[in-house]
Motif scaffolding. Structure first.
Motif, PDB file in Angstrom:
ATOM      1  N   PRO A   1       8.416   3.716 -47.884  1.00  0.00           N
ATOM      2  CA  PRO A   1       8.405   5.046 -47.258  1.00  0.00           C
ATOM      3  C   PRO A   1       9.580   5.212 -46.291  1.00  0.00           C
ATOM      4  O   PRO A   1      10.009   4.253 -45.646  1.00  0.00           O
ATOM      5  CB  PRO A   1       7.072   5.069 -46.505  1.00  0.00           C
ATOM      6  CG  PRO A   1       6.257   3.975 -47.118  1.00  0.00           C
ATOM      7  CD  PRO A   1       7.229   2.929 -47.554  1.00  0.00           C
TER       8      PRO A   1
ATOM      9  N   HIS B   1       8.883  11.929 -42.676  1.00  0.00           N
ATOM     10  CA  HIS B   1       8.613  12.947 -43.690  1.00  0.00           C
ATOM     11  C   HIS B   1       7.583  12.404 -44.667  1.00  0.00           C
ATOM     12  O   HIS B   1       7.837  11.417 -45.352  1.00  0.00           O
ATOM     13  CB  HIS B   1       9.888  13.332 -44.435  1.00  0.00           C
ATOM     14  CG  HIS B   1       9.721  14.577 -45.261  1.00  0.00           C
ATOM     15  ND1 HIS B   1       8.950  14.622 -46.393  1.00  0.00           N
ATOM     16  CD2 HIS B   1      10.231  15.826 -45.095  1.00  0.00           C
ATOM     17  CE1 HIS B   1       8.996  15.846 -46.907  1.00  0.00           C
ATOM     18  NE2 HIS B   1       9.759  16.596 -46.133  1.00  0.00           N
ATOM     19  N   ALA B   2       6.438  13.055 -44.729  1.00  0.00           N
ATOM     20  CA  ALA B   2       5.371  12.601 -45.617  1.00  0.00           C
ATOM     21  C   ALA B   2       5.835  12.628 -47.066  1.00  0.00           C
ATOM     22  O   ALA B   2       6.335  13.641 -47.542  1.00  0.00           O
ATOM     23  CB  ALA B   2       4.136  13.484 -45.444  1.00  0.00           C
ATOM     24  N   GLY B   3       5.686  11.511 -47.730  1.00  0.00           N
ATOM     25  CA  GLY B   3       6.029  11.436 -49.143  1.00  0.00           C
ATOM     26  C   GLY B   3       7.455  11.035 -49.435  1.00  0.00           C
ATOM     27  O   GLY B   3       7.801  10.802 -50.597  1.00  0.00           O
TER      28      GLY B   3
ATOM     29  N   VAL C   1       2.017  13.599 -52.661  1.00  0.00           N
ATOM     30  CA  VAL C   1       2.590  12.333 -52.209  1.00  0.00           C
ATOM     31  C   VAL C   1       2.363  11.277 -53.284  1.00  0.00           C
ATOM     32  O   VAL C   1       1.242  11.092 -53.754  1.00  0.00           O
ATOM     33  CB  VAL C   1       1.957  11.891 -50.877  1.00  0.00           C
ATOM     34  CG1 VAL C   1       2.472  10.501 -50.484  1.00  0.00           C
ATOM     35  CG2 VAL C   1       2.255  12.909 -49.788  1.00  0.00           C
TER      36      VAL C   1
END
Length: 888
Positions: A698, A702-704, A760
């Motif tokens: 990751p 920032h998610a995803g 995600v």
């Protein structure tokens, strides 16, 4: 209760208008025949009204004429279905009751009857509404007794609101009186309760549209500043003051004649847009969607010119209308509140100003005497942050004074100094936003007035120019708060170093102010900024700094997104243009604020890190001195030492680290980050010289977001297979770096985000799917996913551009591609490259709204640059791919 509509005859004959026989018997024609004739009559009427619309007839006359035409059909259907003398009454309610029927408006009807009459005539009533539906008049309807109207209204304020606009179609005076009594304030929703509920309903409705009318596809009816806001004022006027419509409020002292004229003008402008939208959409549509904007603009008579597209002219008119409706809506709601609550005891704030129920009020009888009084008002407002807003009387006085306010060129030095004091004072961004919303900023800076409400017909800019500018200023205010913002990695560290923060505000205010004038808006805006700063007494050094920032406000964004900032030469060239630390600090903060203020979807962790990395590398270059550009060997040594320190911290022996580094491409140490080098080195452990490894991790903030590393023996089609697999996973590649290792291996790294911004994908899933894909002997069998192109992209098709150049070392061909972005674009492009038997050695991916600008370093299968015939063949194949598949 509204009075009956005028009795002008509709355009066509009314089928079945003759009286019925005894007991409600029909004429000889069947209901199907009647409905077909009614549908034809309505179509003829609508066609005639559309022709009148295209001749620019008065919009209120058109809406009233359609109401009369529908009234006639509804009355004829009633006469056909309901027996004479039946104890039933028919009312038009809601917008139909108000007499506002647009081409695709819904039709709301109320049958008022006692419960026993409802039961006795159930079949006749059901036949009536079925007949209307068959005739092309899909009526929403209710059948209620007066007591049921009271009960329904008590439980649902929207029912009361619709009934409050009831207009009798077939009803005697007794029925009208009974409905009036059923919904009277003493029965349900007394004025104060109604006002509070409706005000909250409006707030919630505005929140659904992010509290702004400046959306790319605004809702003409429900959005902030739309027709619903005008109707809300009418409903409140009726319930609070017993006034039908807004005009009586002038005599009551609640609304100025100028305010009434303004809101009526803008209501008519919005109504014309809505009428035209219904015509071009051919269905009930209240949003100005991209699908209809160009067609509607043309139908309204707008024509493209050198500065503005026709659609941009139309949309600017809408945004300005909505802004004025919002201003007057806010004032009148405040006056209704005062009417209900009574005048509160004023609370003195400072000489000349007081608080009335939390609203700032100027006490002078002849306020404002001039622009100095206006600036003093905003200074008082900033000094008392707990104020709810501007008092309606003061807001009206300010609005009336606007035409008399001078611009900055017409004022003396002292007045200009008062403006700069606002910019240097507390809450400067809030002050500028208030000045913009109330029209003062556009008077002080005429160029700002020209971009107010100005939209750009693309997907990169989702706000009008003025609202984008205010969003940029709000981002700058966030930097000044002193609180770290997770969206911006180092902005809170850079801000305290600013010598004069107001210079950044001025640059933000002017950076886009020349949009729509033709020419380079950065150059034209820099000229405006210089003149403004000189007029306001800034030193020549500060003037030059603001001018440079406006002229170069795109420099850092373009450099970070389109060039390889791991290349020391790129950093040196950028540092040379920036030249000093103060410019760098200001440009970095302006760039972050600008990109993040362009679209909520445009800013992400990848852009944040790109800019932070460019800032950090440039700061180091400036510290070293521009006369001493870093040598490649020095940069490699620095990165190697930093990566080695990270690996030593993982407990890996120095000898093993050296062995791992020997298997990695030297270019990685030149252009890569130390943490990425260390992570890739760890991936090499336990993998032999012909082995394959896939790792994903990751990315922060920032998610995803993921960083993906692929180590594999080099073979043709490898890059295309990786891209196609990531595409099938729903991941959009933001950056790709492809390096050749010393053992004929490739070191490919990718930074990816969820393509839809939401889904995600776990790092483990990416690793598994890529491992499976690369295990295939035939990589050509891995194809991109097929997708439907999003609706909005169909209206922003760019003419594709394909260009070729030679890389700096002469070993590769540089392919540049500009086209409309869409899901799967990169996968399709790499598939074309594969079919042409070409190798990809590096890729730079940049997307700006609907515009994709990608750069690839490629070669043929012998690792040679492309000859002219190969370039032409590739150009033809790419254009065929980009232009020939509109369904993608």
């Amino acid at each position: 209760m509204n009075s009956p509509a005028a009795t002008d005859e509709p355009a066509g004959p009314i089928p079945g208008a003759q009286p019925q026989g005894p007991g409600g018997g029909d004429r000889g024609d069947s209901d199907a025949d009647w409905a077909a004739a009614a549908r034809a009559t309505l179509a003829a009427d609508d066609a005639a009204l559309a022709a009148r619309f295209d001749r620019n007839d008065d919009i209120d006359a058109l809406v009233a004429a359609r109401t009369r035409a529908v009234d006639a059909l509804v009355r004829a259907a009633w006469s056909r279905c309901i027996p004479p003398g039946a104890p039933l009454a028919l009312f038009a309610v809601g917008g139909y009751g108000r007499g506002e029927l647009f081409p695709q408006s819904d039709l709301d009807l109320l049958v008022l009857a006692a419960t026993d009459a409802q039961a006795a005539h159930h079949d006749a009533i059901a036949r009536l509404f079925a007949l209307l539906w068959d005739a092309g008049l899909p009526a929403g309807h209710a059948v209620r007794s007066p007591a049921q109207c009271t009960q329904a209204s008590a439980g649902d304020i929207t029912v009361l609101t619709a009934l409050s606009e009831a207009r009798p179609l077939q009803a005697d005076a007794a029925a009208v009186a009974s409905l009036d009594e059923a919904i009277a304030p003493r029965q349900v929703w007394p004025p104060r309760d109604y006002f509070i509920a409706k005000r909250e309903e409006q707030r919630a409705r505005h929140a659904r549209f992010d509290d702004t009318s400046d959306n790319l596809e605004p809702n003409l009816k429900e959005g902030p500043g739309g027709l619903r806001d005008v109707q809300t004022l009418r409903w409140m006027a009726l319930r609070v003051l017993g006034a039908r419509g807004l005009e009586p409020l002038v005599a009551l002292g609640q609304l100025g004649a100028d305010e009434h004229a303004t809101i009526e003008r803008e209501r008519r402008a919005l109504s014309r847009l809505r009428y035209g939208l219904h015509l071009v959409a051919g269905k009930r549509e209240e949003r100005l969607r991209f699908d209809h904007q160009k067609t509607l603009a043309a139908r309204l008579g707008h024509v493209d010119n050198a500065d503005n597209l026709a659609v941009e002219q139309m949309m600017q008119g809408f945004y300005r209308s909505a802004a004025l409706v919002l201003r007057i809506n806010e004032r009148l709601l405040q006056r209704f509140e005062e009417q209900l609550e009574g005048e509160a005891t004023p609370e003195p704030l400072q000489p000349g100003y007081e608080s009335r129920r939390g609203y700032l009020h100027a006490t002078g009888p002849a306020w404002p005497g001039g622009i100095d009084d206006v600036f003093a008002l905003f200074a008082a407002w900033a000094a008392h942050p707990r104020l709810r807003g501007l008092h309606s009387q003061t807001a009206r006085a300010l609005a009336e004074s606007l035409p008399r306010l001078p611009d900055h060129c017409s004022c003396d030095t002292a007045t200009r100094g008062r403006f700069m004091a606002l910019l240097r004072g507390t809450q400067p961004v809030d002050t500028l936003a208030r000045m913009a919303r109330l029209g003062v900023l556009g008077r002080w800076i005429p160029a700002f007035a020209r971009v107010s409400g100005r939209m750009q017909f693309d997907l990169f800019h989702v706000y009008t120019v003025d609202q984008h500018t205010l969003a940029v200023l709000r981002n700058i205010a966030g930097f000044a708060s002193g609180q770290p913002d997770p969206r911006f990695a180092i902005a809170h560290e850079v801000w305290p170093r600013l010598r004069k923060p107001e210079l950044l505000l001025l640059a933000g205010l002017f950076h886009d102010i020349a949009k729509g004038r033709g020419g380079d808006h950065s150059e034209l805006g820099a000229v405006d900024a210089r003149a403004f700063c000189l007029a306001h007494g800034l030193s020549e050094g500060d003037v030059a700094l603001v001018e440079w920032l406006v002229r170069q406000h795109l420099l850092m964004s373009v450099t970070a997104q389109k060039q390889d900032i791991g290349d020391p030469g790129v950093i040196h060239r950028f540092a040379t243009r920036v030249a000093d630390r103060e410019r760098l600090d200001l440009l970095y903060l302006l760039t972050c604020a600008d990109i993040a203020g362009t679209s909520p979807k445009l800013w992400n962790a990848w852009k944040d890190r790109l800019l932070a990395d460019l800032y950090t590398a440039t700061r180091l270059a400036l510290r070293r001195g521009l006369e001493h550009p870093p040598a490649a060997a020095e940069r490699i040594a620095e990165t190697r030492a930093a990566a080695q320190a990270l690996l030593l911290g993982e407990g890996i022996a120095a000898a093993e680290i050296d062995a791992l580094f020997a298997r990695m491409p030297a270019t990685g140490f030149l252009r890569g980050r130390a943490d990425a080098i260390a992570w890739q080195a760890l991936a090499l452990r336990g993998v032999d010289s012909r082995g394959t490894a896939v790792h994903a991790r990751p990315l922060p903030q920032h998610a995803g977001a993921l960083e993906v590393f692929v180590l594999s023996p080099d073979r043709d089609g490898l890059f295309a297979a990786i891209v196609a697999t990531l595409d099938r996973l729903g991941l959009a590649i933001q950056q790709a770096r492809l390096l050749d290792g010393p053992e004929d291996n490739v070191f490919d790294s990718f930074e990816v985000l969820p393509a839809d911004g939401q889904r995600v994908v776990a790092a483990g899933e990416v690793e598994r799917r890529l491992q499976a894909a690369l295990a295939n002997a035939d990589l050509d069998g891995i194809r991109p996913a097929r997708r439907t192109q999003p609706r909005h992209l169909r209206h922003f098709r760019l003419v594709p551009q394909v260009g070729f150049d030679l890389s700096g070392d002469g070993r590769r061909t540089v392919l540049s591609l500009v086209s409309t972005d869409r899901p799967g674009l990169l996968a399709d492009v790499t598939a074309v490259l594969r079919r042409q038997r070409l190798r990809v050695h590096d890729a730079r991916i940049a997307t700006f709204g609907e515009r994709a600008e990608d750069v690839f370093q490629i070669s043929d299968e012998r690792d040679l640059p492309l000859a002219d015939p190969q370039q032409q063949a590739l150009r033809d194949a790419l254009l065929a791919c980009l232009e020939g598949d509109s369904s993608r």
